[in-house]
Scaffold this motif. Structure first.
Motif, PDB file in Angstrom:
ATOM      1  N   LEU A  52      -2.718   3.060   3.420  1.00  0.00           N
ATOM      2  CA  LEU A  52      -2.724   1.872   4.263  1.00  0.00           C
ATOM      3  C   LEU A  52      -2.057   0.758   3.467  1.00  0.00           C
ATOM      4  O   LEU A  52      -2.596   0.286   2.472  1.00  0.00           O
ATOM      5  CB  LEU A  52      -4.161   1.480   4.626  1.00  0.00           C
ATOM      6  CG  LEU A  52      -4.342   0.212   5.470  1.00  0.00           C
ATOM      7  CD1 LEU A  52      -3.646   0.337   6.815  1.00  0.00           C
ATOM      8  CD2 LEU A  52      -5.825  -0.102   5.649  1.00  0.00           C
ATOM      9  N   GLU A  53      -0.844   0.384   3.900  1.00  0.00           N
ATOM     10  CA  GLU A  53      -0.083  -0.645   3.196  1.00  0.00           C
ATOM     11  C   GLU A  53      -0.115  -1.934   4.020  1.00  0.00           C
ATOM     12  O   GLU A  53       0.411  -1.985   5.129  1.00  0.00           O
ATOM     13  CB  GLU A  53       1.358  -0.191   2.969  1.00  0.00           C
ATOM     14  CG  GLU A  53       1.484   0.988   2.011  1.00  0.00           C
ATOM     15  CD  GLU A  53       2.924   1.254   1.607  1.00  0.00           C
ATOM     16  OE1 GLU A  53       3.624   0.288   1.243  1.00  0.00           O
ATOM     17  OE2 GLU A  53       3.345   2.419   1.683  1.00  0.00           O
ATOM     18  N   LEU A  54      -0.742  -2.945   3.434  1.00  0.00           N
ATOM     19  CA  LEU A  54      -0.982  -4.193   4.150  1.00  0.00           C
ATOM     20  C   LEU A  54      -0.136  -5.328   3.605  1.00  0.00           C
ATOM     21  O   LEU A  54       0.076  -5.434   2.390  1.00  0.00           O
ATOM     22  CB  LEU A  54      -2.462  -4.575   4.046  1.00  0.00           C
ATOM     23  CG  LEU A  54      -3.460  -3.548   4.591  1.00  0.00           C
ATOM     24  CD1 LEU A  54      -4.882  -4.032   4.340  1.00  0.00           C
ATOM     25  CD2 LEU A  54      -3.228  -3.308   6.079  1.00  0.00           C
ATOM     26  N   PRO A  55       0.308  -6.227   4.484  1.00  0.00           N
ATOM     27  CA  PRO A  55       1.065  -7.411   4.039  1.00  0.00           C
ATOM     28  C   PRO A  55       0.134  -8.440   3.429  1.00  0.00           C
ATOM     29  O   PRO A  55      -1.098  -8.350   3.580  1.00  0.00           O
ATOM     30  CB  PRO A  55       1.689  -7.917   5.340  1.00  0.00           C
ATOM     31  CG  PRO A  55       0.709  -7.501   6.399  1.00  0.00           C
ATOM     32  CD  PRO A  55       0.157  -6.175   5.945  1.00  0.00           C
ATOM     33  N   PRO A  56       0.673  -9.460   2.750  1.00  0.00           N
ATOM     34  CA  PRO A  56      -0.165 -10.483   2.098  1.00  0.00           C
ATOM     35  C   PRO A  56      -1.132 -11.191   3.047  1.00  0.00           C
ATOM     36  O   PRO A  56      -2.212 -11.589   2.643  1.00  0.00           O
ATOM     37  CB  PRO A  56       0.863 -11.456   1.525  1.00  0.00           C
ATOM     38  CG  PRO A  56       2.089 -10.632   1.307  1.00  0.00           C
ATOM     39  CD  PRO A  56       2.104  -9.638   2.433  1.00  0.00           C
ATOM     40  N   GLY A  57      -0.765 -11.326   4.317  1.00  0.00           N
ATOM     41  CA  GLY A  57      -1.625 -12.026   5.270  1.00  0.00           C
ATOM     42  C   GLY A  57      -2.892 -11.283   5.619  1.00  0.00           C
ATOM     43  O   GLY A  57      -3.796 -11.857   6.224  1.00  0.00           O
ATOM     44  N   ALA A  58      -2.971 -10.005   5.254  1.00  0.00           N
ATOM     45  CA  ALA A  58      -4.170  -9.223   5.544  1.00  0.00           C
ATOM     46  C   ALA A  58      -5.220  -9.347   4.448  1.00  0.00           C
ATOM     47  O   ALA A  58      -6.337  -8.846   4.606  1.00  0.00           O
ATOM     48  CB  ALA A  58      -3.798  -7.747   5.727  1.00  0.00           C
ATOM     49  N   LEU A  59      -4.877 -10.021   3.354  1.00  0.00           N
ATOM     50  CA  LEU A  59      -5.792 -10.148   2.227  1.00  0.00           C
ATOM     51  C   LEU A  59      -6.734 -11.334   2.413  1.00  0.00           C
ATOM     52  O   LEU A  59      -6.516 -12.200   3.260  1.00  0.00           O
ATOM     53  CB  LEU A  59      -4.996 -10.324   0.928  1.00  0.00           C
ATOM     54  CG  LEU A  59      -3.963  -9.236   0.614  1.00  0.00           C
ATOM     55  CD1 LEU A  59      -3.176  -9.597  -0.643  1.00  0.00           C
ATOM     56  CD2 LEU A  59      -4.642  -7.877   0.442  1.00  0.00           C
ATOM     57  N   ASP A  60      -7.784 -11.364   1.605  1.00  0.00           N
ATOM     58  CA  ASP A  60      -8.680 -12.513   1.587  1.00  0.00           C
ATOM     59  C   ASP A  60      -7.912 -13.723   1.049  1.00  0.00           C
ATOM     60  O   ASP A  60      -7.059 -13.596   0.160  1.00  0.00           O
ATOM     61  CB  ASP A  60      -9.886 -12.218   0.701  1.00  0.00           C
ATOM     62  CG  ASP A  60     -10.841 -13.390   0.630  1.00  0.00           C
ATOM     63  OD1 ASP A  60     -11.602 -13.594   1.589  1.00  0.00           O
ATOM     64  OD2 ASP A  60     -10.810 -14.106  -0.392  1.00  0.00           O
ATOM     65  N   ALA A  61      -8.227 -14.902   1.566  1.00  0.00           N
ATOM     66  CA  ALA A  61      -7.499 -16.107   1.168  1.00  0.00           C
ATOM     67  C   ALA A  61      -7.614 -16.406  -0.323  1.00  0.00           C
ATOM     68  O   ALA A  61      -6.757 -17.092  -0.884  1.00  0.00           O
ATOM     69  CB  ALA A  61      -7.995 -17.299   1.978  1.00  0.00           C
ATOM     70  N   SER A  62      -8.647 -15.883  -0.971  1.00  0.00           N
ATOM     71  CA  SER A  62      -8.820 -16.112  -2.400  1.00  0.00           C
ATOM     72  C   SER A  62      -8.014 -15.136  -3.257  1.00  0.00           C
ATOM     73  O   SER A  62      -7.909 -15.316  -4.474  1.00  0.00           O
ATOM     74  CB  SER A  62     -10.300 -16.002  -2.782  1.00  0.00           C
ATOM     75  OG  SER A  62     -10.779 -14.676  -2.551  1.00  0.00           O
ATOM     76  N   HIS A  63      -7.431 -14.110  -2.637  1.00  0.00           N
ATOM     77  CA  HIS A  63      -6.647 -13.115  -3.389  1.00  0.00           C
ATOM     78  C   HIS A  63      -5.357 -13.772  -3.889  1.00  0.00           C
ATOM     79  O   HIS A  63      -4.703 -14.515  -3.148  1.00  0.00           O
ATOM     80  CB  HIS A  63      -6.320 -11.921  -2.492  1.00  0.00           C
ATOM     81  CG  HIS A  63      -5.815 -10.718  -3.221  1.00  0.00           C
ATOM     82  ND1 HIS A  63      -4.542 -10.645  -3.742  1.00  0.00           N
ATOM     83  CD2 HIS A  63      -6.413  -9.534  -3.534  1.00  0.00           C
ATOM     84  CE1 HIS A  63      -4.374  -9.471  -4.322  1.00  0.00           C
ATOM     85  NE2 HIS A  63      -5.499  -8.785  -4.223  1.00  0.00           N
ATOM     86  N   PRO A  64      -4.970 -13.503  -5.125  1.00  0.00           N
ATOM     87  CA  PRO A  64      -3.756 -14.160  -5.663  1.00  0.00           C
ATOM     88  C   PRO A  64      -2.482 -13.830  -4.900  1.00  0.00           C
ATOM     89  O   PRO A  64      -1.518 -14.607  -4.948  1.00  0.00           O
ATOM     90  CB  PRO A  64      -3.684 -13.641  -7.112  1.00  0.00           C
ATOM     91  CG  PRO A  64      -4.559 -12.425  -7.144  1.00  0.00           C
ATOM     92  CD  PRO A  64      -5.643 -12.668  -6.144  1.00  0.00           C
ATOM     93  N   ASP A  65      -2.454 -12.710  -4.179  1.00  0.00           N
ATOM     94  CA  ASP A  65      -1.261 -12.337  -3.426  1.00  0.00           C
ATOM     95  C   ASP A  65      -1.311 -12.768  -1.963  1.00  0.00           C
ATOM     96  O   ASP A  65      -0.380 -12.488  -1.199  1.00  0.00           O
ATOM     97  CB  ASP A  65      -1.050 -10.813  -3.492  1.00  0.00           C
ATOM     98  CG  ASP A  65      -0.732 -10.328  -4.895  1.00  0.00           C
ATOM     99  OD1 ASP A  65      -0.163 -11.115  -5.664  1.00  0.00           O
ATOM    100  OD2 ASP A  65      -1.075  -9.167  -5.218  1.00  0.00           O
TER     101      ASP A  65
END
Length: 293
Positions: free
Chosen positions: A16-29
């Motif tokens: 499952l390859e996710l773009p940066p917008g799928a991460l938690d807002a606190s994630h550095p990416d």
């Protein structure tokens, strides 16, 4: 654009390859560009989902009945969230006097910016006090098409692009052909690939009693429904399919913490929990549903 890769436990499934917008807002990416990326799932959306789960569900709207517990929780959450955002705006209690005290040139420079901020604050207040309650009234009024709850199925599948033959893909990866779906077969208003999700992708598809089939799209540390109502009404914090999902989780086993915030797989392949996460762990750890005193 960098992607965040999650490897399923089932070796037959693609990552499952996710773009940066799928991460938690606190994630550095993490990255979400307003105007070009899909809108993030705002904190209020995660909180409302949690309110409904903790209240035991919210499936109908009877104007003659007492206010459902979930709506009591949500009302308190809306008030608290709006109040918490006041710190983002300057005080306007004496705006006219303040501008009147400034030199004419400075007043002319500042006034448009203050007026614009005033409008943003007013729009935000309208969202919390009018649009979100209206949104919830609307979906509660149409939720009967998704009852009974057990008539809706959460299907773990592999989504492939239009150039991939589902039968050949299933044969080549030792999968059941019913568990491989071209994204064009979905009823989604916005497709997984349009959210920046790399195909093939292991995702959760809701097959609903109303006859529609929508993929839940990993985004903003949770998932969002791809249906037209949710994707075209940017002010909507929830659609009836997400309401059904929240009500399903409200009936999950109390002792299983993961089951409370991760959608189940009724049929299909064992897709990663990240593709089924319905409430951000950050919100789950910090938000406590409460009623107004």
């Amino acid at each position: 654009m960098s992607t965040h890769q999650i490897t399923p436990t089932d070796e037959h499934l693609p990552p499952l390859e996710l773009p940066p917008g799928a991460l938690d807002a606190s994630h550095p990416d993490y990255e979400n560009t307003t105007g070009s990326d899909p809108p993030e799932i705002e904190p209020i959306e995660h909180r409302i989902r949690l309110d409904i789960i903790k209240a035991g569900g919210l499936l109908s709207h009877d104007t003659h009945a007492p206010t459902p517990l979930a709506r009591q929780y949500i009302q308190k959450t809306l008030v608290d969230t709006y109040e918490s955002e006041r710190r983002f705006f300057p005080s306007y209690d004496r705006l006219e006097d303040f501008l009147g005290e400034a030199p004419a040139f400075l007043t002319g420079e500042l006034e448009p910016h203050y007026r614009e901020l005033e409008q943003i604050r007013a729009d935000r207040r309208k969202w919390y006090t009018e649009l979100i309650p209206k949104n919830l009234d609307t979906i509660q009024g149409t939720a009967d098409s998704l009852l009974p709850l057990h008539a809706n199925t959460f299907h773990g599948v592999v989504i492939v692009d239009g150039n991939t033959d589902p039968i050949e893909y299933a044969d080549g990866h030792d999968l059941d052909v019913d568990d491989v779906i071209r994204e064009a077969q979905l009823n989604n208003h916005i497709l997984p690939s349009e959210y920046g999700i790399t195909l093939p992708a292991p995702l959760l598809v809701g097959e609903f009693a109303s006859g529609s089939t929508y993929a839940f799209l990993p985004w903003s540390d949770a998932v969002v429904c791809g249906c037209p109502y949710k994707q075209t009404n940017k002010w909507a914090v929830m659609c009836k399919h997400e309401l059904a999902a929240a009500s399903c989780l409200a009936n999950a086993y109390e002792g299983d913490i993961d089951a409370k915030y991760v959608l189940p797989i009724d049929v299909g392949v064992d897709i990663p929990q990240r593709a089924r996460r319905f409430v951000s762990p950050t919100v789950a750890a910090t938000h406590t549903p409460r009623k107004q005193r």
